[in-house]
Design a protein around this motif. Structure first.
Motif, PDB file in Angstrom:
ATOM      1  N   GLU A  32       0.815  -1.216   0.000  1.00  0.00           N
ATOM      2  CA  GLU A  32       0.000   0.000   0.000  1.00  0.00           C
ATOM      3  C   GLU A  32       0.846   1.262   0.000  1.00  0.00           C
ATOM      4  O   GLU A  32       0.441   2.271  -0.551  1.00  0.00           O
ATOM      5  CB  GLU A  32      -0.940   0.007   1.207  1.00  0.00           C
ATOM      6  CG  GLU A  32      -2.025  -1.035   1.122  1.00  0.00           C
ATOM      7  CD  GLU A  32      -3.020  -0.775   0.002  1.00  0.00           C
ATOM      8  OE1 GLU A  32      -3.196   0.379  -0.423  1.00  0.00           O
ATOM      9  OE2 GLU A  32      -3.627  -1.752  -0.459  1.00  0.00           O
ATOM     10  N   ALA A  33       1.991   1.224   0.649  1.00  0.00           N
ATOM     11  CA  ALA A  33       2.851   2.410   0.696  1.00  0.00           C
ATOM     12  C   ALA A  33       4.270   1.988   1.025  1.00  0.00           C
ATOM     13  O   ALA A  33       4.484   1.055   1.797  1.00  0.00           O
ATOM     14  CB  ALA A  33       2.348   3.399   1.742  1.00  0.00           C
ATOM     15  N   VAL A  34       5.215   2.693   0.429  1.00  0.00           N
ATOM     16  CA  VAL A  34       6.622   2.535   0.756  1.00  0.00           C
ATOM     17  C   VAL A  34       7.150   3.936   1.026  1.00  0.00           C
ATOM     18  O   VAL A  34       7.023   4.829   0.188  1.00  0.00           O
ATOM     19  CB  VAL A  34       7.421   1.875  -0.396  1.00  0.00           C
ATOM     20  CG1 VAL A  34       8.908   1.816  -0.041  1.00  0.00           C
ATOM     21  CG2 VAL A  34       6.876   0.485  -0.704  1.00  0.00           C
ATOM     22  N   GLU A  35       7.707   4.124   2.217  1.00  0.00           N
ATOM     23  CA  GLU A  35       8.236   5.436   2.599  1.00  0.00           C
ATOM     24  C   GLU A  35       9.649   5.258   3.119  1.00  0.00           C
ATOM     25  O   GLU A  35       9.922   4.338   3.892  1.00  0.00           O
ATOM     26  CB  GLU A  35       7.368   6.062   3.697  1.00  0.00           C
ATOM     27  CG  GLU A  35       5.938   6.301   3.281  1.00  0.00           C
ATOM     28  CD  GLU A  35       5.056   6.762   4.440  1.00  0.00           C
ATOM     29  OE1 GLU A  35       5.499   6.699   5.613  1.00  0.00           O
ATOM     30  OE2 GLU A  35       3.926   7.158   4.172  1.00  0.00           O
ATOM     31  N   LEU A  36      10.529   6.149   2.725  1.00  0.00           N
ATOM     32  CA  LEU A  36      11.909   6.129   3.178  1.00  0.00           C
ATOM     33  C   LEU A  36      12.232   7.510   3.729  1.00  0.00           C
ATOM     34  O   LEU A  36      12.162   8.507   3.002  1.00  0.00           O
ATOM     35  CB  LEU A  36      12.842   5.771   2.017  1.00  0.00           C
ATOM     36  CG  LEU A  36      14.319   5.620   2.346  1.00  0.00           C
ATOM     37  CD1 LEU A  36      14.538   4.460   3.322  1.00  0.00           C
ATOM     38  CD2 LEU A  36      15.120   5.393   1.066  1.00  0.00           C
ATOM     39  N   THR A  37      12.552   7.575   5.023  1.00  0.00           N
ATOM     40  CA  THR A  37      12.818   8.863   5.649  1.00  0.00           C
ATOM     41  C   THR A  37      14.144   8.806   6.399  1.00  0.00           C
ATOM     42  O   THR A  37      14.491   7.769   6.983  1.00  0.00           O
ATOM     43  CB  THR A  37      11.696   9.263   6.626  1.00  0.00           C
ATOM     44  OG1 THR A  37      11.517   8.223   7.573  1.00  0.00           O
ATOM     45  CG2 THR A  37      10.397   9.511   5.896  1.00  0.00           C
ATOM     46  N   PRO A  38      14.880   9.920   6.417  1.00  0.00           N
ATOM     47  CA  PRO A  38      16.138   9.946   7.165  1.00  0.00           C
ATOM     48  C   PRO A  38      15.852   9.968   8.665  1.00  0.00           C
ATOM     49  O   PRO A  38      14.865  10.541   9.113  1.00  0.00           O
ATOM     50  CB  PRO A  38      16.802  11.245   6.708  1.00  0.00           C
ATOM     51  CG  PRO A  38      15.713  12.084   6.148  1.00  0.00           C
ATOM     52  CD  PRO A  38      14.623  11.164   5.695  1.00  0.00           C
ATOM     53  N   ALA A  39      16.733   9.323   9.424  1.00  0.00           N
ATOM     54  CA  ALA A  39      16.640   9.312  10.889  1.00  0.00           C
ATOM     55  C   ALA A  39      18.059   9.298  11.436  1.00  0.00           C
ATOM     56  O   ALA A  39      18.602   8.247  11.761  1.00  0.00           O
ATOM     57  CB  ALA A  39      15.839   8.111  11.369  1.00  0.00           C
ATOM     58  N   GLY A  40      18.676  10.459  11.478  1.00  0.00           N
ATOM     59  CA  GLY A  40      20.076  10.542  11.906  1.00  0.00           C
ATOM     60  C   GLY A  40      20.972   9.911  10.868  1.00  0.00           C
ATOM     61  O   GLY A  40      20.864  10.198   9.680  1.00  0.00           O
ATOM     62  N   LYS A  41      21.845   9.006  11.308  1.00  0.00           N
ATOM     63  CA  LYS A  41      22.758   8.326  10.387  1.00  0.00           C
ATOM     64  C   LYS A  41      22.092   7.150   9.694  1.00  0.00           C
ATOM     65  O   LYS A  41      22.660   6.533   8.810  1.00  0.00           O
ATOM     66  CB  LYS A  41      23.999   7.838  11.136  1.00  0.00           C
ATOM     67  CG  LYS A  41      24.849   8.967  11.653  1.00  0.00           C
ATOM     68  CD  LYS A  41      26.068   8.439  12.354  1.00  0.00           C
ATOM     69  CE  LYS A  41      26.897   9.594  12.872  1.00  0.00           C
ATOM     70  NZ  LYS A  41      28.115   9.140  13.537  1.00  0.00           N
ATOM     71  N   ARG A  42      20.889   6.833  10.123  1.00  0.00           N
ATOM     72  CA  ARG A  42      20.149   5.706   9.552  1.00  0.00           C
ATOM     73  C   ARG A  42      18.994   6.248   8.716  1.00  0.00           C
ATOM     74  O   ARG A  42      18.747   7.439   8.670  1.00  0.00           O
ATOM     75  CB  ARG A  42      19.598   4.811  10.671  1.00  0.00           C
ATOM     76  CG  ARG A  42      20.647   4.278  11.596  1.00  0.00           C
ATOM     77  CD  ARG A  42      20.055   3.417  12.680  1.00  0.00           C
ATOM     78  NE  ARG A  42      19.596   2.135  12.210  1.00  0.00           N
ATOM     79  CZ  ARG A  42      20.362   1.083  12.001  1.00  0.00           C
ATOM     80  NH1 ARG A  42      21.651   1.161  12.204  1.00  0.00           N
ATOM     81  NH2 ARG A  42      19.857  -0.061  11.591  1.00  0.00           N
ATOM     82  N   ARG A  43      18.273   5.345   8.109  1.00  0.00           N
ATOM     83  CA  ARG A  43      17.030   5.667   7.428  1.00  0.00           C
ATOM     84  C   ARG A  43      15.958   4.732   7.962  1.00  0.00           C
ATOM     85  O   ARG A  43      16.259   3.649   8.447  1.00  0.00           O
ATOM     86  CB  ARG A  43      17.169   5.452   5.917  1.00  0.00           C
ATOM     87  CG  ARG A  43      18.215   6.353   5.285  1.00  0.00           C
ATOM     88  CD  ARG A  43      18.490   5.959   3.863  1.00  0.00           C
ATOM     89  NE  ARG A  43      19.186   4.660   3.860  1.00  0.00           N
ATOM     90  CZ  ARG A  43      19.451   3.957   2.775  1.00  0.00           C
ATOM     91  NH1 ARG A  43      19.081   4.395   1.607  1.00  0.00           N
ATOM     92  NH2 ARG A  43      20.078   2.809   2.853  1.00  0.00           N
TER      93      ARG A  43
END
Length: 163
Positions: A32-43
C-alpha cells in the motif's frame, strides 16, 4: 509511495517497491505504501501492507521476513543502514483504490467529491468503478472518479447488525 526530499530517494523507493511486490503478493499481501525517511545516520523504511480480511500480526511477521530476504539479496537500499518497519494500511489512509472500498465494506466513510460537496455514508456494494453508500437509509451510487478524497470515520459506539 513517498520518500524524503533527498536526491535519489524516489528512485530508491521505486526500486524497493518493485523488489518487494512479488514476494508479498505470494503471501496474498498488497503493498500500500513505501516510505523512506532519514533518521540521523540511519534511514527508516516503512512498508504498509493490506489484504482482504485485514492484516494479522502473523501476516506482518511473514511480510517482514520476506522483505528482509529481498533487501538482503538486492542493492536497492545501498550500504547506508536502515530500520525496517512493516505495518498494516491503517484507518487514517485515504481510500484511493477499488480494493480499499471493498475491504472497508459496512464502514462509515466521508467522501469529498470533485464538485466540492461532501457525502457521509456506510459503504455497501462496490466494484472497479463505483460504490453504493447508504446515506441516511437511502442508497447513493458514487463513481470513484468523482471522489476527491475519502476517509473511513472512526466509530466508537457502533453496534453490530445482530444487536
Amino acid at each position: 509511495m513517498s520518500s524524503s526530499q533527498r536526491p535519489g530517494a524516489d528512485a530508491t523507493v521505486a526500486a524497493v517497491s518493485a523488489a518487494v511486490t512479488g514476494p508479498l503478493e505470494q503471501l496474498d499481501l498488497d503493498v500500500e505504501a513505501v516510505e523512506l525517511t532519514p533518521a540521523g545516520k540511519r534511514r527508516v523504511l516503512r512498508i504498509a501492507v493490506d489484504k482482504d480480511g485485514g492484516v494479522s500480526l502473523d501476516d506482518v511477521a511473514a511480510a517482514t521476513r520476506a522483505i528482509n530476504d529481498v533487501l538482503d539479496a538486492t542493492a536497492a537500499l545501498g550500504e547506508q543502514p536502515y530500520t525496517l518497519e512493516v505495518t498494516s494500511r491503517g484507518v487514517d489512509r485515504p481510500l484511493t483504490l477499488p480494493r480499499h472500498w471493498r475491504r472497508n465494506a459496512t464502514r462509515l466513510v466521508k467522501a469529498t467529491l470533485a464538485d466540492g460537496s461532501a457525502v457521509t455514508g456506510r459503504i455497501g456494494e462496490s466494484d472497479e468503478e463505483q460504490v453504493v453508500l447508504d446515506v441516511d437509509g437511502a442508497p447513493r451510487t458514487v463513481r470513484y472518479d468523482e471522489v476527491k478524497k475519502a476517509l473511513v470515520q472512526i466509530e466508537f459506539n457502533r453496534k453490530n447488525e445482530d444487536e
